[in-house]
Each structure stands twice: as structure tokens, then as C-alpha cells.
Motif scaffolding. Sequence first.
Motif, PDB file in Angstrom:
ATOM      1  N   THR A   1       1.278  -1.026  -0.375  1.00 59.81           N
ATOM      2  CA  THR A   1       0.372  -0.096   0.062  1.00 59.81           C
ATOM      3  C   THR A   1       0.940   1.049  -0.412  1.00 59.81           C
ATOM      4  O   THR A   1       0.069   2.297  -0.749  1.00 59.81           O
ATOM      5  CB  THR A   1      -0.823   0.216   1.680  1.00 59.81           C
ATOM      6  OG1 THR A   1      -1.836  -0.909   0.787  1.00 59.81           O
ATOM      7  CG2 THR A   1      -1.984   1.272   0.764  1.00 59.81           C
ATOM      8  N   ASP A   2       1.908   0.971   1.045  1.00 58.67           N
ATOM      9  CA  ASP A   2       2.593   1.948   0.221  1.00 58.67           C
ATOM     10  C   ASP A   2       3.597   2.462  -0.615  1.00 58.67           C
ATOM     11  O   ASP A   2       3.808   3.392  -1.098  1.00 58.67           O
ATOM     12  CB  ASP A   2       3.656   2.044   2.060  1.00 58.67           C
ATOM     13  CG  ASP A   2       4.851   3.103   2.325  1.00 58.67           C
ATOM     14  OD1 ASP A   2       4.268   4.558   2.292  1.00 58.67           O
ATOM     15  OD2 ASP A   2       5.967   3.498   2.592  1.00 58.67           O
TER      16      ASP A   2
ATOM     17  N   ARG B   1       1.062   4.124  -2.835  1.00 61.72           N
ATOM     18  CA  ARG B   1       0.744   5.709  -2.980  1.00 61.72           C
ATOM     19  C   ARG B   1       2.477   5.957  -2.959  1.00 61.72           C
ATOM     20  O   ARG B   1       2.054   7.510  -3.274  1.00 61.72           O
ATOM     21  CB  ARG B   1       0.608   5.280  -0.787  1.00 61.72           C
ATOM     22  CG  ARG B   1       0.487   7.168  -0.749  1.00 61.72           C
ATOM     23  CD  ARG B   1       0.793   7.262   1.332  1.00 61.72           C
ATOM     24  NE  ARG B   1       1.961   6.666   1.683  1.00 61.72           N
ATOM     25  CZ  ARG B   1       2.390   6.931   1.671  1.00 61.72           C
ATOM     26  NH1 ARG B   1       3.106   8.257   1.132  1.00 61.72           N
ATOM     27  NH2 ARG B   1       3.881   7.103   2.495  1.00 61.72           N
TER      28      ARG B   1
ATOM     29  N   THR C   1      -1.621  -4.157  -8.287  1.00 62.24           N
ATOM     30  CA  THR C   1      -1.680  -3.851  -7.461  1.00 62.24           C
ATOM     31  C   THR C   1      -1.830  -2.056  -7.716  1.00 62.24           C
ATOM     32  O   THR C   1      -1.024  -1.606  -7.721  1.00 62.24           O
ATOM     33  CB  THR C   1      -1.581  -3.603  -5.409  1.00 62.24           C
ATOM     34  OG1 THR C   1      -2.652  -5.665  -5.589  1.00 62.24           O
ATOM     35  CG2 THR C   1      -2.322  -3.218  -4.539  1.00 62.24           C
TER      36      THR C   1
END
Lengths: 338, 171
Positions: A13-14, A17, A179
Amino acid sequence: MIKFQYDRAADVTDAVRQIAADPEARFIAGGTNLIDLMKYQVERPPRLIDISRLPLTSVEETPGGGLRIGALVPNTDLAYHPLVEQRYPILSSAIMSGASQQLRNMASTGGNLVQRTRCFYFYDVTMACNKRQPGSGCAAIKGINRINAILGTSESCIATHPSDMCVALAVLDAKVHVTGLSGSREIAVVDFHRLPGDTPQIDNNLRRDEIITAIELPAQGFAANHSYLKIRDRLSYAFALVSVAAALELESGRIKTGRLALGGVAHKPWRSVEAEAALRGQAAGPETFARAAEIVLRDAKGFGHNDFKIDLARRAIVRTLTQAANATPQSQADKRIR
Amino acid sequence: MSDVSRSAAMAAPATINVTLEVNGRSCTLTIAPWTTLLDALRDRLGLTGTKKGCDQGQCGACTVLVDGRRINSCLTLAVMKDGAKVTTIEGLETDGTLHPLQQAFIDHDAFQCGYCTPGQICSAAGLIAEGKAKTPDQIRELMSGNICRCGAYPNILAAIQQAMTAMGGKS
């Protein structure tokens, strides 16, 4: 070497981002291609995001009988994985035919997919290259194009995708799991890389905010009848002039399913669904294989120095299909082609 | 480069602390992120046994073992190996006794100029630890990442075979 800012991604996720927030940043995993390109100043990212410590290093069986391979599994580990050697030997063979053991120890599965072309003109920043600098022209088309593409080329680019691994993934119908900011999706390997068209600067269909997390192999691994044959200017540690991955499912000497993909000839691993249709139901023999080769190469076009690749590919296709049918896959250590 | 990322790069700290265990000794270095492991070993730690040949991953002269695996140190950023164990040619001997590979390279005269030799020996140490190469063909193939411009390949092969036997196939 260029200067850059260095950051680590804490988790997937990081990573997403961070890459979404900085359009010029690049992920780094194995670094075997990116650092090389940075030394040549072909790539000049102001920032690298290190994803090498993310927990994407497992190889797991899927409920459907396939395998899910983490994007950060090193190429060597993938090639030597017992389940890959047993069920998908064509993938082990293709990986072991590429690069050197040192590079395979460093290179990641996901990074192998997104490596860039080895076209000499892409690497030489003093030359015109639409892939490196859109609109500057293609110096390869009228240049020394011995290593360049013969299929799916455009007026703006005749570069090839250099991977061996991806050619095997193409015949295996693998899927790429990615993702991004809007969630996860799957892309078939055959749809992952692009043809150059008039946007050769875009190698593949991965979006700017996406990270590859895994490769998924379906259950069918063609372990009985397969071969990966790589033809190159020296016997090891060189990119393919032409490579062929052939996988057959035979039933009393006839071809139930035939898969065929080529490396070193196009901007992407070159799979020919039409040639595969011509294999289906036919006797596994030289006439059938020659017909398939004709279909694959019907629209092949040379650019002078690489004209020889058309005949080379035709013979390599027949040879590799023969090796697959005879269950005598090409050895990557014993270099004799039988 | 956009203005935003340009300013981000310029605002970046120029150096990062990295701790490596090199040949059994812990070393903390303050280095720029663009320092390769090869340059850190040679220029910062004074371990000049590891050679810079092509500096592009094409020759193998820079081969070292990181956490027991052979890699090209020229294509590795030192910051990415923070916490890793690195073995270079200087770390192979034990209390003045040469590693079986070092002795075998001498016994078989497996070099001429010697520039590729540290990389050849570290690569061969990795090869033996992997345990995949059994036949001469397999050794040649799995050593193809180390180029010898003098062409000492037959002697290199003989040296590796001698060391493999001496080490019982183990590292």
C-alpha cells in the motif's frame, strides 16, 4: 551514475502511495536493469523507491492446481523451485537460459517482466530513439539492426523485449497480479506487454500507480512435452536472436493442445494463436510444424541486418516443436541442438 | 524532471548510514544512496580485491557473495544491502590458509593477468554452495557470468573441479 533520492516502501500500500505521488520515481527491486540504465543515463529517476524488502517472496499452490509466485522471488529461486522444475520445466529452462547466475540471483520475477529493451540505439543516448525520447526518430530501422524485431514492428520502433522468462510465461498462459490506487487486477501475460505502434515509450500496460505483486500459473504445465530453444551469438550469457518456447499436449501421436511463443523477434513475447490453431488435431510431425512456422512468420519483415532472423525463426520453430514432441527438451547446459 | 521532484531530490539527505558485515566484521558507512556495493567495498573499505571491470553487469569481475549468494556488486546499491553479510576475495582464507579454490587456482595456473580472478573465485564459491553443477558442461554454463579475456577457461574449469572434490561438494 546519476544522483537520486532513496526511500524504502513499508508495504504494498505504501509502495503504491509513494509511486502515485511521484510520477518520476521508479521502483527498484533487483536493480540489474535499472542501475545499468542509470549508469548510461538512459533512465534518470530523481527518486528510487526500494521495494526489495516487501514480503512478496513466496511460491504457493493455488486451489485450482496452479502456482502463485511472489513478484520478488529471485529468478534463480523460481527456476530451481521443486514445483516449478516438476510441473513447469519449460519455465525453469527459459529462466536458466537467460543472463548469468549472478544476475539471476539478483533479478526478481516482477522485474524480469518490466525490463527494458537491449536495442543498441535505446542504450546510446547520442542516437535517435523514440522509446527513449519520443519523437526523436528510430536510428535502428536504417542502422545496425541485427538484433532487432521482425514481427509487430512499427515505423517508430523495431526494438525487442529481451526476456526469456516471459516467453515461457506466455506459452503457459500466466497471469500478472498487480495492485494500484484503485485496487488489484489481473492481466494476462500475453496482454501485459505492448506492440510499439506510435507509442514505443510505453513498454507494457502496467499503470503508473501499479506494482506487480505476483505471477500466477494455471494448472497445465506441459511437463511431458515441452522445449525452450534459444539461439544467440555466443552459447551462454547473451540475449536471444531468436528463441522458441513450444509446449504440446499429445494424444496418440496427435496434438490436442499446442502452444508456441517466440522471443527476440518482437516488442513482446510473440504468441501465435493462429499457428496454435493449425497444430490442433494434427499429427505431431515435420509437415505440421512447418505449416505452423509459415503461419507465425507470414507477416515477418526484416530491416536488412536482421533478415536472417526470418529463416532462423522458421527452422527454430520446427526444431523446438520436434524436441517437444519427442520429449527431448533442449538442455541449457549441453549446448548441442538435437 | 518536474520541478517538484527536482526540489525533492535536491532536498534529499545526501548520505545514509549503512551497516554491513564484511568478511565477518561489522562496518557502518555513511554513504550517498547512489554508491554501489562495489564502490563501497573498494573506495570506502579499502577492499580492492574485488575488481571493477565493465561496471555494467557484463563481465563478473565484481562478483561477491551477499548472504551466501553470488551477485554483481556493480549493479547493487550498498544502501539496499543494509544489514547483509558480504564476503569478498579477502574473506575467503582462514588464518593464513588459502581457501581450496584459491589453492586450486594456483595449482592449475587458472589465470594469466589475474584481473578476473577474484570474481571467478567468488563466483565459483557461490557455484559450489548452490550444489547444482555436477558435469563440466554444467560448471561452464553456471560460470558463464565471469569473462576471462586471457582465455584461461580450461584451467579455471580444472581448478573448480579440484576444489569441488576437495570440499566434498560443499562450500
